[in-house]
Structure formats: C-alpha cells, structure tokens
Write an enzyme that holds these catalytic residues in place. Structure first.
Site, short mmCIF file in Angstrom:
data_model
loop_
_atom_site.label_atom_id
_atom_site.label_comp_id
_atom_site.label_asym_id
_atom_site.label_seq_id
_atom_site.Cartn_x
_atom_site.Cartn_y
_atom_site.Cartn_z
N VAL A 106 7.07 -0.50 6.93
CA VAL A 106 5.64 -0.62 6.75
C VAL A 106 5.34 -0.45 5.27
CG1 VAL A 106 3.38 0.33 7.33
CG2 VAL A 106 5.19 0.31 9.06
N CYS A 107 4.54 -1.36 4.72
CA CYS A 107 4.10 -1.24 3.34
C CYS A 107 5.30 -1.15 2.39
CB CYS A 107 3.17 -0.04 3.23
SG CYS A 107 2.16 0.02 1.73
N THR A 108 5.32 -0.18 1.49
CA THR A 108 6.38 -0.08 0.50
C THR A 108 7.66 0.53 1.04
OG1 THR A 108 5.48 2.03 -0.29
CG2 THR A 108 4.75 0.04 -1.43
N THR A 126 5.81 -7.08 1.76
CA THR A 126 5.46 -5.69 1.51
C THR A 126 4.05 -5.67 0.93
OG1 THR A 126 6.16 -3.63 0.44
CG2 THR A 126 6.45 -5.66 -0.82
#
Length: 320
Positions: A106-108, A126
């Site tokens: 998730v995300c970074t 990302t």
C-alpha cells in the site's frame, strides 16, 4: 458453509502510515462477517514492540515477525518509515515475501518491497510523489504512475492511502464475489466502483496549474465545456495567442500538450456520466466531446482497456 480461511499478516514499522494499515484490515474484517469468508488478521513488527505511526498514533502488534506464522497474504504498508528502511526489515522481506501466496503493498510500501528485490520485472504503482524515485532507484521495476492499483500475478501494489481500501475490496471481490465486496464497501461508506486503472488524479490535478491567468481560466473552461471545439486553433483563439505560441506555452506551464489535456478531461467526463447517470452511450459520447459512440469506445479501450458499456456495468454507482 465451510469457510476458506486466509491468513493475512500486516508488517508494522516506525513511521508507518496508520490508514495504510487500518484501511485494508477493516475491509478484510468486514468481509469476515459473511458466511464462508474468513480472514485471520495479524500484525507484526520486527521485535514485537509497539510502533509509532507518522501521525503520532501508536500501534501495538500481535507478535514479532520472527514468531509470525507464514501468511497467505503479506501486506506491506507505506509511510515515512519507508524513506530510510530498517535493514533488518528489508532482510526479513527478502526471505519471507517470496513465500506468501499473495504479496501486497500500500502506498510507499512498494519502496520496501523494491529494496528487498521483490518488484524486479513487475509492473507496479505507488504514491504519485515517489513514482519517479522508485523508477530511478530500481530500473528493473516497471513503474506505472497513473493507476490507483495494479495487479501483476501474485503481486498487487496500490497508490496512496485510500487506494489501499480500493485494492483490498478488489481482492475480496476476487476471492468471494462482488456481493460480499459491495456489502463491505457500503458498510464503510465507500463506493465499490474505482477500477484499478482509474487515474490517481483528475485531469485538472494531474496537470500543473498554469501560471498565467488566461491559461488557468482556459483550463477551467475546458473542464466545463468538454463537448466544445477544443482544437489547438480554437483554444489558441480563446487564449488570444497564435496556435504555435499557445501550444508551447500550455505544455510549458501545465506539463501536458493541449491535446493530451483535452483527452483526459473528456475521458474523465465520460466516466463520471457512466458512473453517476442513466444517460445513454450516444448521449454521453456527445456530452463528453467524442461525438460518436465508436470514438468514445476507442478512447476507453486505449486508456482503460475496456469498452464504455462494460465500464458502466462494473463501476456504476449503486444505491445504498
């Protein structure tokens, strides 16, 4: 009905973003309330000690990573702690990530998986702010900065924050069907309609805001009149510039050519009408500036890999 249990392990670390953790966990926990659905959720940090999130919230893990049972789904959240990752955490991921049936970031969190060598050769996404960094630092990774999530085999990666909820809903839908995922989405008061290839930003946010007032006003006018004549010549006349000067200035100040910007505005308008209205395909194609259903179909297939009718079937808003 016999339950199919999926063991989910969420990795915690100092500086993790709390919503990257809680968002997907709420989706899986919500799905587990249905007959035949079971997600066993566990969280773990390197040493089993509490971690402080980037927001200041403290999370208490269930166990240490060394003591955690092998998961079916390993979820790696993002947060400020991914900027200077703990080498021990990277080493743990390098050894254990390949053993999971499904690997999710998730995300970074994608930065941690890349550091551990788990993204080489894969198409991933990302958070928009680190896409360029991810691509530069890890040239073997195929970074796509546009989608809110990407599925590449057993690997699934998502964009920033709330996109983790979209990805988790998509995973639930894969395993247990649309009805279960839709019920969870309704409970969380989110729409089960954002496809993975939906852009992270609207056309207006993807492009930079022009510095000069006439071009800023023109950006706003384009978004309100997608069915108008939006040729370079017509837009240049509205901006009171020569076509050549206008095209150069618009790209320099927004980062997109006028044609590309118009494409994104029209696609966004058509998608919004397909999702939120009962207007027919012919009417939507005209209102969005495509003119004909065939022209709109070609644009959808090129940008989203699906035809307008199929897009509407899958992602139209559902009444709660």
């Amino acid at each position: 009905m016999k339950q199919r249990s999926v063991h989910v392990l969420v990795v915690l670390f100092e500086g993790v973003q709390s919503l990257d953790v809680s968002g997907p966990m709420e989706v899986f926990a919500g799905a587990s309330r249905f007959p035949g659905v079971s997600y066993r959720l566990r969280t773990a940090s390197l040493d089993g000690a509490p971690v402080r999130c980037s927001s200041g919230l403290t999370l208490v893990p269930d166990t240490a990573l060394a003591d955690a049972p092998a998961p079916d789904l390993l979820l790696v959240p993002g947060g400020a702690g991914t900027r200077t990752p703990d080498p021990e955490l990277v080493d743990w991921l390098r050894v254990h990530a390949p053993r999971a049936r499904e690997l999710v970031s998730v995300c970074t969190g994608a930065l941690l998986l890349a550091e551990a060598g788990q993204l080489d050769g894969h198409r991933v996404t990302t958070h928009w702010s680190v896409c360029e960094t991810l691509a530069r630092r890890f040239p073997a990774v195929r970074v796509d900065p546009d989608p809110i999530f990407v599925r590449d085999g057993r690997l699934a990666t998502s964009a920033g924050v709330t996109a983790g909820i979209d990805l988790a809903l998509a995973l639930v839908e894969e395993e247990h069907g649309r009805d279960v995922a839709l019920a969870v989405a309704r409970h969380l008061v989110v729409f089960l309609r954002r496809p993975g290839n939906q852009a992270q930003f609207s056309a207006q946010l993807t492009a930079q805001t022009a510095v000069r007032a006439p071009l800023r006003e023109l950006q706003h006018w384009i978004s309100e009149h997608p069915d108008a004549d939006l040729s370079v010549e017509a837009l240049a006349a509205r901006a009171r510039l020569s076509p050549r000067h206008f095209a150069r200035a618009f790209q320099a100040e927004t980062g997109l050519t006028p044609g590309r910007y118009v494409e994104r505005v029209r696609l966004e308008q058509a998608r919004r009408l397909l999702e939120d209205t009962t207007e027919g395909i012919t009417g939507i194609s005209r209102a969005s500036g495509y003119g004909t259903p065939e022209a709109m179909r070609r644009a959808f297939v090129k940008a989203l890999g699906t035809a307008p009718a199929e897009y509407r079937r899958r992602f139209r808003s559902q009444p709660v």
